[in-house]
Design an enzyme around this catalytic site. Structure first.
Site, PDB file in Angstrom:
ATOM      1  N   CYS A 151       0.805  -1.231   0.000  1.00 54.68           N
ATOM      2  CA  CYS A 151       0.000   0.000   0.000  1.00 54.68           C
ATOM      3  C   CYS A 151       0.835   1.276   0.000  1.00 54.68           C
ATOM      4  O   CYS A 151       0.304   2.370  -0.144  1.00 54.68           O
ATOM      5  CB  CYS A 151      -0.954   0.003   1.183  1.00 54.68           C
ATOM      6  SG  CYS A 151      -2.245  -1.225   1.011  1.00 54.68           S
ATOM      7  N   HIS A 179      -3.356   7.427   2.825  1.00 55.10           N
ATOM      8  CA  HIS A 179      -3.746   6.149   2.229  1.00 55.10           C
ATOM      9  C   HIS A 179      -5.116   5.748   2.779  1.00 55.10           C
ATOM     10  O   HIS A 179      -5.398   5.898   3.963  1.00 55.10           O
ATOM     11  CB  HIS A 179      -2.694   5.090   2.572  1.00 55.10           C
ATOM     12  CG  HIS A 179      -3.102   3.713   2.181  1.00 55.10           C
ATOM     13  ND1 HIS A 179      -3.496   3.394   0.905  1.00 55.10           N
ATOM     14  CD2 HIS A 179      -3.188   2.563   2.903  1.00 55.10           C
ATOM     15  CE1 HIS A 179      -3.807   2.114   0.855  1.00 55.10           C
ATOM     16  NE2 HIS A 179      -3.637   1.585   2.051  1.00 55.10           N
ATOM     17  N   ASN A 197     -10.201   0.195  -0.258  1.00 59.40           N
ATOM     18  CA  ASN A 197      -8.743   0.283  -0.298  1.00 59.40           C
ATOM     19  C   ASN A 197      -8.264  -0.233  -1.655  1.00 59.40           C
ATOM     20  O   ASN A 197      -8.305  -1.436  -1.913  1.00 59.40           O
ATOM     21  CB  ASN A 197      -8.154  -0.551   0.846  1.00 59.40           C
ATOM     22  CG  ASN A 197      -6.640  -0.493   0.901  1.00 59.40           C
ATOM     23  OD1 ASN A 197      -5.993   0.032  -0.008  1.00 59.40           O
ATOM     24  ND2 ASN A 197      -6.073  -1.032   1.964  1.00 59.40           N
TER      25      ASN A 197
HETATM   26  O1  UT7 Z   1      -3.762  -0.929   3.423  1.00 62.15           O
HETATM   27  C1  UT7 Z   1      -2.844  -1.829   3.961  1.00 62.15           C
HETATM   28  C2  UT7 Z   1      -2.948  -1.932   5.394  1.00 62.15           C
HETATM   29  N1  UT7 Z   1      -4.210  -2.469   5.812  1.00 62.15           N
HETATM   30  C3  UT7 Z   1      -4.857  -1.888   6.798  1.00 62.15           C
HETATM   31  O2  UT7 Z   1      -4.430  -0.862   7.243  1.00 62.15           O
HETATM   32  C4  UT7 Z   1      -6.065  -2.581   7.353  1.00 62.15           C
HETATM   33  C5  UT7 Z   1      -5.990  -2.573   8.844  1.00 62.15           C
HETATM   34  N2  UT7 Z   1      -7.051  -3.309   9.520  1.00 62.15           N
HETATM   35  C6  UT7 Z   1      -8.340  -2.924   9.545  1.00 62.15           C
HETATM   36  O3  UT7 Z   1      -8.732  -1.994   8.875  1.00 62.15           O
HETATM   37  C7  UT7 Z   1      -9.253  -3.615  10.507  1.00 62.15           C
HETATM   38  O4  UT7 Z   1      -8.500  -4.415  11.370  1.00 62.15           O
HETATM   39  C8  UT7 Z   1     -10.352  -4.495   9.841  1.00 62.15           C
HETATM   40  C9  UT7 Z   1     -11.352  -3.601   9.130  1.00 62.15           C
HETATM   41  C10 UT7 Z   1      -9.727  -5.464   8.879  1.00 62.15           C
HETATM   42  C11 UT7 Z   1     -11.110  -5.270  10.917  1.00 62.15           C
HETATM   43  O5  UT7 Z   1     -11.635  -4.379  11.870  1.00 62.15           O
HETATM   44  P1  UT7 Z   1     -11.396  -4.629  13.427  1.00 62.15           P
HETATM   45  O6  UT7 Z   1     -12.109  -3.561  14.142  1.00 62.15           O
HETATM   46  O7  UT7 Z   1      -9.925  -4.752  13.663  1.00 62.15           O
HETATM   47  O8  UT7 Z   1     -12.147  -5.989  13.647  1.00 62.15           O
HETATM   48  P2  UT7 Z   1     -11.603  -7.336  14.307  1.00 62.15           P
HETATM   49  O9  UT7 Z   1     -10.849  -8.119  13.313  1.00 62.15           O
HETATM   50  O10 UT7 Z   1     -10.987  -7.047  15.623  1.00 62.15           O
HETATM   51  O11 UT7 Z   1     -12.971  -8.057  14.575  1.00 62.15           O
HETATM   52  C12 UT7 Z   1     -13.944  -7.536  15.524  1.00 62.15           C
HETATM   53  C13 UT7 Z   1     -15.164  -8.418  15.487  1.00 62.15           C
HETATM   54  C14 UT7 Z   1     -14.843  -9.897  15.630  1.00 62.15           C
HETATM   55  O12 UT7 Z   1     -15.895 -10.495  16.330  1.00 62.15           O
HETATM   56  P3  UT7 Z   1     -15.786 -10.814  17.897  1.00 62.15           P
HETATM   57  O13 UT7 Z   1     -14.601 -11.721  18.022  1.00 62.15           O
HETATM   58  O14 UT7 Z   1     -15.563  -9.469  18.547  1.00 62.15           O
HETATM   59  O15 UT7 Z   1     -17.088 -11.440  18.192  1.00 62.15           O
HETATM   60  C15 UT7 Z   1     -14.826 -10.384  14.208  1.00 62.15           C
HETATM   61  O16 UT7 Z   1     -15.111 -11.753  14.114  1.00 62.15           O
HETATM   62  O17 UT7 Z   1     -15.841  -8.282  14.234  1.00 62.15           O
HETATM   63  C16 UT7 Z   1     -15.913  -9.555  13.586  1.00 62.15           C
HETATM   64  N3  UT7 Z   1     -15.716  -9.346  12.148  1.00 62.15           N
HETATM   65  C17 UT7 Z   1     -16.709  -9.044  11.301  1.00 62.15           C
HETATM   66  N4  UT7 Z   1     -18.024  -8.903  11.484  1.00 62.15           N
HETATM   67  C18 UT7 Z   1     -18.769  -8.579  10.413  1.00 62.15           C
HETATM   68  C19 UT7 Z   1     -14.548  -9.367  11.467  1.00 62.15           C
HETATM   69  N5  UT7 Z   1     -14.774  -9.081  10.178  1.00 62.15           N
HETATM   70  C20 UT7 Z   1     -16.101  -8.881  10.050  1.00 62.15           C
HETATM   71  C21 UT7 Z   1     -16.929  -8.553   8.962  1.00 62.15           C
HETATM   72  N6  UT7 Z   1     -18.255  -8.408   9.198  1.00 62.15           N
HETATM   73  N7  UT7 Z   1     -16.461  -8.369   7.718  1.00 62.15           N
END
Ligand code: UT7
Length: 331
Positions: free
Chosen positions: A116, A256, A286
């Site tokens: 990225c 970004h 993204n």
């Molecule tokens: O561009 C290159 C670099 N990339 C980035 O900068 C991306 C960085 N990461 C992110 O933007 C975020 O980490 C994500 C958007 C990928 C995920 O968001 P998050 O707030 O970190 O969510 P998480 O992975 O901690 O998941 C939180 C909860 C989990 O459920 P529990 O364990 O709290 O019950 C996940 O299972 O949300 C759940 N979850 C979802 N729910 C609905 C994870 N993905 C999804 C989804 N829809 N797509």
């Protein structure tokens, strides 16, 4: 003799027509519009459909828009760099094909891969060639067909990424406009957290890797998120302090587009209100190497000659950094 700086003198963009909405993703994976919107800021992303269309298809269209807007002859271009994580082919550079297709017959070309941060690093490369006096017209294109490496059953990645391309022409300037300062970083400890495991020299493609889905992008979102927030904010802040810029001196933050929360955290750290923060993540998601030039193209008519722009990016590898650039024209 006046010092030569490297200015952006034209920008162009291309996004595919097909719109993949959050509602449609709800049918593919266990997710919902509310979760995606609140956690990422994304509402929809573009997907390139059609046989035999790779990253170059979009890169060519973005480059052609630059040619139209700048009124230059393609034969005047010295160098084309395609910043991309999804080249058309594993070996032959996408940039070389793009150069030939747009009629840049005097140019040489190559691809630049830093996930990225590809476009950000590419700005440094393009600017260095111009500042050295060696070349007069360098076309930097950021293009990615992320849909070609996404597993649409993996909700951790398929909701985030989209396809698109943007391009910027770099030319010499003697008024002190263009790239002013850069701070680029990388840390190989990050490569476990955002990668495509197979298809490279460590784990070449096999029946096994295909079966295991190892040709898709895999991301440990939370870890990447934490690093992205702290590092993008750190480098942006550093860029202001070491150039003696106050928040009032900065007209635009050009971050970004990975996650709205990362963008907001970066803006907060440098004290910039939302009106000064370029954002189009809700429309494109993204697009990896294309986010920064797509922002420039979308905000071009609001930019004024002399505006101070602070770019910031973070990506796989890890790679990250910030660039301070003075905008060079009124559109
Ligand atoms: O561009 C290159 C670099 N990339 C980035 O900068 C991306 C960085 N990461 C992110 O933007 C975020 O980490 C994500 C958007 C990928 C995920 O968001 P998050 O707030 O970190 O969510 P998480 O992975 O901690 O998941 C939180 C909860 C989990 O459920 P529990 O364990 O709290 O019950 C996940 O299972 O949300 C759940 N979850 C979802 N729910 C609905 C994870 N993905 C999804 C989804 N829809 N797509």
């Amino acid at each position: 003799m006046k010092k030569i700086t490297a200015a952006i003198t034209a920008v162009g963009k291309y996004v595919p027509e097909y719109i993949l909405t959050n509602k449609e993703l709800e049918k593919l994976v266990d997710t919902n519009d509310e979760w995606i919107t609140s956690r990422t800021g994304i509402k929809e992303r573009r997907i390139l459909k059609g046989e035999n269309k790779g990253t170059s298809f979009m890169a060519i269209k973005a480059a052609e828009e630059v040619l139209r807007k700048s009124n230059i002859n393609p034969e005047e271009i010295d160098l084309i760099i395609v910043a991309t994580a999804t080249p058309d082919l594993m070996v032959a550079s996408t940039a070389v094909f793009v150069a030939t297709q747009i009629g840049a017959t005097s140019a040489f070309g190559y691809d630049l891969q830093a996930a990225c941060s590809s476009f950000l690093y590419g700005m440094s490369t393009a600017a260095s060639y111009i500042e050295s006096g060696r070349y007069k017209k360098v076309l930097l294109i950021g293009a990615d067909k992320m849909s070609s490496i996404i597993d649409y059953t993996d909700r951790a990645t398929c909701i985030i990424f989209g396809d698109g391309a943007g391009a910027a022409l770099f030319e010499p300037d003697t008024e002190g406009l263009g790239l002013q300062d850069e701070y680029l970083r990388s840390d190989g400890a990050g490569r476990e957290f955002l990668k495509i495991a197979a298809g490279g020299s460590i784990l070449p493609a096999s029946e096994e890797t295909l079966k295991n889905g190892q040709h898709f992008i895999h991301q440990e979102g939370k870890t990447v998120f934490k690093h992205a927030v702290s590092n993008m904010a750190d480098v942006s802040e550093k860029m202001l302090t070491r150039n003696n810029l106050t928040k009032e001196d900065v007209q635009w933050l050009v971050p970004h587009q990975a996650n709205k929360r990362i963008i907001e955290a970066t803006a907060n750290r440098v004290g910039l209100e939302s009106e000064k923060v370029m954002m189009n993540i809700h429309r494109y998601g993204n697009t990896t190497s294309a986010t920064l030039p797509l922002l420039l193209a979308d905000y071009e008519d609001q930019l004024k000659k002399g505006d101070n722009l602070i770019f910031a990016a973070f990506g796989g590898g890890f790679t990250w950094g910030s660039i301070y650039l003075k905008w060079a024209y009124n559109s």
